[in-house]
Scaffold this motif. Sequence first.
Motif, PDB file in Angstrom:
ATOM      1  N   CYS A  27       0.964  -1.284  -0.120  1.00 47.71           N
ATOM      2  CA  CYS A  27       0.110   0.227   0.139  1.00 47.71           C
ATOM      3  C   CYS A  27       0.870   1.358  -0.145  1.00 47.71           C
ATOM      4  CB  CYS A  27      -0.881  -0.027   1.107  1.00 47.71           C
ATOM      5  SG  CYS A  27      -1.925  -1.614   1.334  1.00 47.71           S
ATOM      6  N   LEU A  36      -1.239   6.372   1.100  1.00 56.57           N
ATOM      7  CA  LEU A  36      -1.168   4.765   1.094  1.00 56.57           C
ATOM      8  C   LEU A  36      -2.511   4.481   0.507  1.00 56.57           C
ATOM      9  CD1 LEU A  36      -0.704   4.397   5.110  1.00 56.57           C
ATOM     10  CD2 LEU A  36       0.896   3.936   3.235  1.00 56.57           C
ATOM     11  N   GLY A  38      -4.913   1.331  -0.941  1.00 58.14           N
ATOM     12  CA  GLY A  38      -4.991  -0.011  -0.725  1.00 58.14           C
ATOM     13  C   GLY A  38      -6.166  -0.590   0.067  1.00 58.14           C
ATOM     14  N   LEU A  42     -10.929  -0.157  -2.660  1.00 63.48           N
ATOM     15  CA  LEU A  42      -9.816   0.514  -2.470  1.00 63.48           C
ATOM     16  C   LEU A  42      -9.856   1.828  -1.645  1.00 63.48           C
ATOM     17  CD1 LEU A  42      -6.845   0.828  -4.141  1.00 63.48           C
ATOM     18  CD2 LEU A  42      -8.212   2.178  -5.678  1.00 63.48           C
ATOM     19  N   ILE A  80      -5.153  -1.772   5.466  1.00 64.53           N
ATOM     20  CA  ILE A  80      -3.896  -1.235   4.981  1.00 64.53           C
ATOM     21  C   ILE A  80      -2.798  -1.631   5.945  1.00 64.53           C
ATOM     22  CG2 ILE A  80      -2.877   0.983   4.611  1.00 64.53           C
ATOM     23  CD1 ILE A  80      -5.218   2.129   3.359  1.00 64.53           C
TER      24      ILE A  80
END
Length: 474
Positions: A27, A36, A38, A42, A80
């Motif tokens: 991430c 970040l 991820g 999403l 994450i």
Amino acid sequence: MSRRAPVVGPASTTLPVGFQVQIDQRCAHDGNLRHLVGGSPLRVMKMSDPALGMTSDDGRIAVHDAGTQLLARRLLDSGIAHPRPMSGPAAGEVTIVVPVHDNQAGVDRLLGALDPGGASVVVVDDASRDPITVPDGVTLIRFEENRGPAAARNAGVAASESEFVAFLDSDTVPVGDWLTMLLGHFADPTVALVAPRIVGLTDSTDVSVAAEYANRFSSLDMGPREALVAPGSPLAYVPSAAMVVRRSGFLGFDESLRVAEDVDLCWRTHGQGWRIRYDPIATVGHEHRDSLKAMLNRRRFYGTGAAELASRHGALAAPVVSSAPLAVAVISLLTRSRVGAALAALIAVYVFRRTNRLVGTVPRGRVIAAQSTARAFGFGLLQAGAAVLRHYWPLSVIAFAVSGRFRRWFAAVAVAEALAMWVRNQMLDPEAPVMSPLHYALFRRLDDLAYGTGLWQGVVSRRDVGALRPVISR
């Protein structure tokens, strides 16, 4: 006992002092912890200067005050970051429950290999033809009528008093300090269920090709990556062949289910606000079916559970889940026409622009948006291929019989999907034994036929097409 009364969600979400989380380096693109990207769905998170000050250079955060507590919780719940607890409950606070039916040899092997480390052990004999025997110190419960593994596990929980309960099927053998590795996750008060990775019990180099496939690609093996488990995510459930639960967050297995009771438990647990973790560092060996007939019959049996899940959980059990633009793009590509390719390209641009707006402030945001768009299209194509080959194969057979064009298309999809999945599996787990692409493709297609047969068997039996109904969102 069937379903227990609904369990209230976690009383607290506060992580204890000393608890640590690790940001998933996938991430943090190019090691950039400021931005970040991820999680599932999403997410894009921008770390503030104070948040970066709480984070080590390698992405580790230790909880020691309100700020680190809030940051760690947010990263954990987004997917994450992953937990790195420093301690957890002791084995003496655990009861190990083993449901069994007609498998004395398995029970003997499991108990012989098991190092409970202070944990109590309860074996529940689900009406075996020859009553199960256990050594001194192990509690034995026997049913006179076969009630299924869900009822056996519930009975084991009812006979215990510990706050934590580990379930191990009689055809499993845990490896090393599996229990200690899993118990640490319960330092997070929101975690109700933790599961290890389930691997083949036998050496893949000394077995039949069918057993090699079962060991390498068992539906019980959730793979090498740790994850937060949630319906609709890449890891939607964990199998009950090996798992540990917190009593205060345990809703009980649905005893009316003889299959998919673990999926049902995971989804109900998630619905109550509890977290479920999968930790592949802890492993449990499982004795997979070693003959082709037995393996395929087991896959068929698993397929029958889809209709039951659809009746209880609706869209969560859908065979295909897609957004409308992506569904149109995939169908367009599958037509293999110039018009279809042009339409798919336009949709790809649309998806890219939407994603780029989401990650536009992130360094190399265009590259990330392009990668995300490509992954979405790739997943959509794989999902469509799996649906045609697995969930809807009886309909594909009809089309195969009447259309030469479909026959050529179907053959291409059958080969391409198997090759793509073979490559994907090797990339995810490069240290695992390699099975030849030809053997993998053959057994994957047989696997799909068996599961699809069970799925349609369940649909016909329940007279409910919910397990076949795709979900297309706007």
